[in-house]
Design an enzyme around this catalytic site. Structure first.
Site, mmCIF file in Angstrom:
data_model
loop_
_atom_site.group_PDB
_atom_site.id
_atom_site.type_symbol
_atom_site.label_atom_id
_atom_site.label_comp_id
_atom_site.label_asym_id
_atom_site.label_seq_id
_atom_site.Cartn_x
_atom_site.Cartn_y
_atom_site.Cartn_z
ATOM 1 N N LEU A 1 11.508 -6.213 6.466
ATOM 2 C CA LEU A 1 10.772 -6.424 7.713
ATOM 3 C C LEU A 1 10.464 -7.907 7.938
ATOM 4 O O LEU A 1 9.717 -8.266 8.845
ATOM 5 C CB LEU A 1 9.475 -5.601 7.705
ATOM 6 C CG LEU A 1 9.694 -4.087 7.499
ATOM 7 C CD1 LEU A 1 8.377 -3.336 7.575
ATOM 8 C CD2 LEU A 1 10.700 -3.523 8.504
ATOM 9 N N GLY A 2 11.059 -8.781 7.128
ATOM 10 C CA GLY A 2 10.835 -10.211 7.282
ATOM 11 C C GLY A 2 11.783 -10.836 8.292
ATOM 12 O O GLY A 2 12.507 -10.140 9.011
ATOM 13 N N GLN A 3 11.793 -12.173 8.312
ATOM 14 C CA GLN A 3 12.598 -12.892 9.325
ATOM 15 C C GLN A 3 14.072 -12.520 9.220
ATOM 16 O O GLN A 3 14.726 -12.226 10.220
ATOM 17 C CB GLN A 3 12.425 -14.412 9.172
ATOM 18 C CG GLN A 3 13.086 -15.177 10.314
ATOM 19 C CD GLN A 3 13.191 -16.682 10.074
ATOM 20 O OE1 GLN A 3 12.862 -17.189 9.004
ATOM 21 N NE2 GLN A 3 13.651 -17.399 11.081
ATOM 22 N N ASP B 1 10.173 -2.349 2.287
ATOM 23 C CA ASP B 1 9.277 -3.510 2.326
ATOM 24 C C ASP B 1 7.932 -3.050 1.781
ATOM 25 O O ASP B 1 7.642 -1.851 1.729
ATOM 26 C CB ASP B 1 9.129 -4.025 3.770
ATOM 27 C CG ASP B 1 8.738 -5.503 3.829
ATOM 28 O OD1 ASP B 1 9.572 -6.333 4.231
ATOM 29 O OD2 ASP B 1 7.579 -5.837 3.451
ATOM 30 N N ILE B 2 7.113 -4.033 1.419
ATOM 31 C CA ILE B 2 5.772 -3.702 0.923
ATOM 32 C C ILE B 2 4.839 -3.373 2.084
ATOM 33 O O ILE B 2 3.804 -2.747 1.917
ATOM 34 C CB ILE B 2 5.218 -4.864 0.061
ATOM 35 C CG1 ILE B 2 4.087 -4.389 -0.832
ATOM 36 C CG2 ILE B 2 4.825 -6.052 0.921
ATOM 37 C CD1 ILE B 2 3.723 -5.389 -1.914
ATOM 38 N N ARG B 3 5.212 -3.818 3.305
ATOM 39 C CA ARG B 3 4.385 -3.514 4.483
ATOM 40 C C ARG B 3 5.150 -2.585 5.418
ATOM 41 O O ARG B 3 6.359 -2.393 5.252
ATOM 42 C CB ARG B 3 3.977 -4.799 5.208
ATOM 43 C CG ARG B 3 5.154 -5.674 5.585
ATOM 44 C CD ARG B 3 4.721 -6.991 6.203
ATOM 45 N NE ARG B 3 5.896 -7.843 6.385
ATOM 46 C CZ ARG B 3 6.016 -8.773 7.290
ATOM 47 N NH1 ARG B 3 5.040 -9.020 8.123
ATOM 48 N NH2 ARG B 3 7.130 -9.500 7.384
ATOM 49 N N ASP C 1 7.189 -1.814 -3.511
ATOM 50 C CA ASP C 1 6.849 -3.160 -3.995
ATOM 51 C C ASP C 1 7.895 -3.545 -5.056
ATOM 52 O O ASP C 1 8.091 -2.789 -6.025
ATOM 53 C CB ASP C 1 5.445 -3.077 -4.622
ATOM 54 C CG ASP C 1 4.957 -4.401 -5.176
ATOM 55 O OD1 ASP C 1 5.776 -5.323 -5.356
ATOM 56 O OD2 ASP C 1 3.742 -4.499 -5.448
ATOM 57 N N TYR D 1 8.464 -22.650 -5.283
ATOM 58 C CA TYR D 1 9.547 -21.968 -4.565
ATOM 59 C C TYR D 1 10.901 -22.418 -5.125
ATOM 60 O O TYR D 1 11.755 -21.594 -5.459
ATOM 61 C CB TYR D 1 9.438 -22.313 -3.075
ATOM 62 C CG TYR D 1 10.488 -21.681 -2.188
ATOM 63 C CD1 TYR D 1 10.532 -20.306 -1.991
ATOM 64 C CD2 TYR D 1 11.421 -22.473 -1.515
ATOM 65 C CE1 TYR D 1 11.482 -19.734 -1.150
ATOM 66 C CE2 TYR D 1 12.365 -21.905 -0.677
ATOM 67 C CZ TYR D 1 12.391 -20.529 -0.494
ATOM 68 O OH TYR D 1 13.328 -19.962 0.343
ATOM 69 N N LYS E 1 13.863 -20.481 -7.147
ATOM 70 C CA LYS E 1 15.208 -20.384 -6.563
ATOM 71 C C LYS E 1 16.273 -20.827 -7.581
ATOM 72 O O LYS E 1 17.310 -20.183 -7.708
ATOM 73 C CB LYS E 1 15.304 -21.194 -5.264
ATOM 74 C CG LYS E 1 14.564 -20.548 -4.100
ATOM 75 C CD LYS E 1 15.140 -19.183 -3.776
ATOM 76 C CE LYS E 1 14.344 -18.394 -2.776
ATOM 77 N NZ LYS E 1 14.778 -16.999 -2.648
HETATM 78 P P1 NAD Z 1 10.005 -13.425 5.039
HETATM 79 O O1 NAD Z 1 8.792 -13.997 4.423
HETATM 80 O O2 NAD Z 1 10.132 -13.461 6.514
HETATM 81 O O3 NAD Z 1 10.188 -11.905 4.590
HETATM 82 C C1 NAD Z 1 9.987 -11.502 3.260
HETATM 83 C C2 NAD Z 1 9.634 -10.027 3.270
HETATM 84 O O4 NAD Z 1 9.390 -9.639 1.918
HETATM 85 C C3 NAD Z 1 8.378 -9.712 4.070
HETATM 86 O O5 NAD Z 1 8.648 -8.702 5.035
HETATM 87 C C4 NAD Z 1 7.377 -9.237 3.023
HETATM 88 O O6 NAD Z 1 6.519 -8.198 3.482
HETATM 89 C C5 NAD Z 1 8.302 -8.736 1.915
HETATM 90 N N1 NAD Z 1 7.663 -8.763 0.609
HETATM 91 C C6 NAD Z 1 6.843 -9.707 0.088
HETATM 92 N N2 NAD Z 1 6.427 -9.351 -1.139
HETATM 93 C C7 NAD Z 1 7.013 -8.164 -1.416
HETATM 94 C C8 NAD Z 1 6.974 -7.293 -2.521
HETATM 95 N N3 NAD Z 1 6.238 -7.572 -3.611
HETATM 96 N N4 NAD Z 1 7.706 -6.159 -2.481
HETATM 97 C C9 NAD Z 1 8.451 -5.848 -1.394
HETATM 98 N N5 NAD Z 1 8.504 -6.643 -0.282
HETATM 99 C C10 NAD Z 1 7.797 -7.775 -0.306
HETATM 100 O O7 NAD Z 1 11.253 -14.120 4.336
HETATM 101 P P2 NAD Z 1 12.726 -14.337 4.911
HETATM 102 O O8 NAD Z 1 12.717 -15.589 5.684
HETATM 103 O O9 NAD Z 1 13.218 -13.105 5.523
HETATM 104 O O10 NAD Z 1 13.478 -14.689 3.544
HETATM 105 C C11 NAD Z 1 14.193 -13.717 2.802
HETATM 106 C C12 NAD Z 1 14.869 -14.421 1.645
HETATM 107 O O11 NAD Z 1 15.708 -15.471 2.142
HETATM 108 C C13 NAD Z 1 13.912 -15.096 0.653
HETATM 109 O O12 NAD Z 1 14.451 -15.014 -0.638
HETATM 110 C C14 NAD Z 1 13.911 -16.540 1.106
HETATM 111 O O13 NAD Z 1 13.596 -17.416 0.060
HETATM 112 C C15 NAD Z 1 15.349 -16.697 1.535
HETATM 113 N N6 NAD Z 1 15.527 -17.818 2.456
HETATM 114 C C16 NAD Z 1 14.987 -17.789 3.713
HETATM 115 C C17 NAD Z 1 15.165 -18.884 4.554
HETATM 116 C C18 NAD Z 1 14.595 -18.908 5.942
HETATM 117 O O14 NAD Z 1 14.648 -19.945 6.616
HETATM 118 N N7 NAD Z 1 14.052 -17.807 6.445
HETATM 119 C C19 NAD Z 1 15.883 -19.995 4.109
HETATM 120 C C20 NAD Z 1 16.374 -20.002 2.801
HETATM 121 C C21 NAD Z 1 16.219 -18.896 2.001
HETATM 122 N N1 SER Z 2 13.049 -21.830 5.371
HETATM 123 C C1 SER Z 2 12.751 -21.830 3.975
HETATM 124 C C2 SER Z 2 11.447 -22.492 3.715
HETATM 125 O O1 SER Z 2 11.121 -23.393 4.448
HETATM 126 C C3 SER Z 2 13.829 -22.563 3.219
HETATM 127 O O2 SER Z 2 14.101 -21.884 2.069
HETATM 128 O O3 SER Z 2 10.776 -22.125 2.795
#
Ligand code: NAD
Ligand code: SER
Length: 323
Positions: free
Chosen positions: A11-13, A35-37, A54, A143, A147
């Site tokens: 449910l994240g980005q 998702d956790i939410r 979770d 972070y 990674k």
């Molecule tokens: P986000 O924060 O939008 O979504 C993360 C989701 O994980 C949330 O919906 C949250 O509820 C869920 N979550 C958190 N803790 C949890 C748990 N204990 N159990 C189950 N679910 C849990 O993140 P995102 O942007 O969708 O990123 C996803 C992945 O991509 C991450 O590993 C992030 O590091 C990586 N990433 C994202 C970006 C970016 O710009 N969005 C860039 C580089 C890497």
């Molecule tokens: N968009 C991510 C952050 O800023 C990059 O991993 O954390």
């Protein structure tokens, strides 16, 4: 029966869009969102199976994997750079213990695993321009530590246990469906919302802060294409540099001004996120992804801006009508 797919952090980005892309490709019942939410109303939550779980409680996932024939896990649950820095102990627990749990389950149930790494896996001693695929990785954030360790752990599970782990180092991702989860690159999403709503934006990163970015449709293709790539071509697995553009805040401002001429921007610098941004590359070399699985992004800054503004205007107008 074809093997199912499960998405953690669905449910994240990224997950809110990746879940839908996977459902459109493989079938709505074939892709389990977790998702956790919970987020009633969100298509990723409503349009197919959803499991509230979770990643720090592997028994919950064990049950899902035991009772469904799951072949692939897209593991997205994690804390992003800015929120991770506010609670590094929690970030380690979710990003590392959560990943370990998923890899152990993948080993037991013989699943393929996609885990995104990030530009955050690099640090100040990394070459900042055209950052090579294989180079110095000494990040200064929790972070980044998770990674780099995550990339190594995924490589270990491939070499030691034969788990088919794959991943990319995503740059900052720009999208309009779900808000970003608290990262350093979030300004590059918020700027579009504010351009439409207020025609002005106050940026928390300095002018001239170059970072790699990518539009979400390219990021989704990167994940799916890598997971479908011929494994015999992959010399790297975790994690491939991928990028579409290296841009600074003023570049996005100029691009928006082509469509909203009276848009303006000023700056109020957040020293924490500025420090993180300065420790990350200005631009990455993505030639390994291009050579080993043929990845090529389709959006540049202006085509992304045009699409973002169109889609966001529709989204915000619809939300206005509903309120
Ligand atoms: P986000 O924060 O939008 O979504 C993360 C989701 O994980 C949330 O919906 C949250 O509820 C869920 N979550 C958190 N803790 C949890 C748990 N204990 N159990 C189950 N679910 C849990 O993140 P995102 O942007 O969708 O990123 C996803 C992945 O991509 C991450 O590993 C992030 O590091 C990586 N990433 C994202 C970006 C970016 O710009 N969005 C860039 C580089 C890497
Ligand atoms: N968009 C991510 C952050 O800023 C990059 O991993 O954390």
């Amino acid at each position: 029966m074809k093997e199912k797919v499960i998405v953690t952090g669905a449910l994240g980005q990224i997950g809110s869009e990746l879940t839908m892309a996977l459902r459109e490709k493989y079938g709505y019942d074939q892709v389990i969102a977790s998702d956790i939410r919970s987020m009633p109303g969100l298509p990723a939550f409503e349009s197919g199976p959803f499991v509230s779980a979770d990643v720090n409680d592997p028994a919950q996932f064990d049950h899902v994997l035991r009772t469904n024939k799951v072949g692939t896990i897209y593991h997205l649950a994690a804390l992003l750079s800015h929120v991770a820095e506010q609670n590094p102990q929690r970030a380690w627990h979710i990003n590392m213990a959560g990943l370990f749990n998923i890899l152990e389950l993948a080993r037991e149930y013989k699943c393929q695993v996609f885990t995104p790494s990030s530009i955050g896996a690099f640090g100040r001693s990394t070459p900042q321009d055209k950052t090579p695929q294989d180079t110095i990785q000494r990040p200064s954030t929790m972070y980044g530590v998770t990674k780099v360790a995550g990339e190594l752990l995924c490589d270990y599970y491939f070499k030691r246990f034969g788990v088919d782990t794959r991943g990319v180092r995503y740059p900052g991702l720009i999208s309009y469906v779900a808000p970003p989860g608290g990262g350093t690159t979030d300004y590059a999403v918020d700027i579009y919302y504010q351009a439409i709503v207020k025609k002005r934006y106050t940026c928390f990163l300095k002018e001239g802060t170059y970072l790699d970015m990518m539009y979400m449709p390219d990021a989704l293709r990167a994940a799916i294409e890598l997971m479908e790539a011929d494994p015999s071509r992959l010399k790297h697995r975790n994690a491939f540099n991928v990028t579409s553009m290296s841009i600074a805040p003023e570049d996005i401002m100029h691009s928006i001004q082509k469509y909203i001429p009276d848009f303006s921007m000023d700056y109020r610098i957040d020293p924490v996120r500025q420090d993180i941004a300065e420790s990350w590359p200005n631009s990455m070399d993505d030639s390994a992804a291009r050579d080993e699985w043929g990845f090529s992004p389709r959006y540049n800054l202006d085509s992304m801006t045009q699409d973002m503004l169109d889609k966001l205007k529709r989204k915000l107008t619809k939300a206005d009508h509903e309120n």
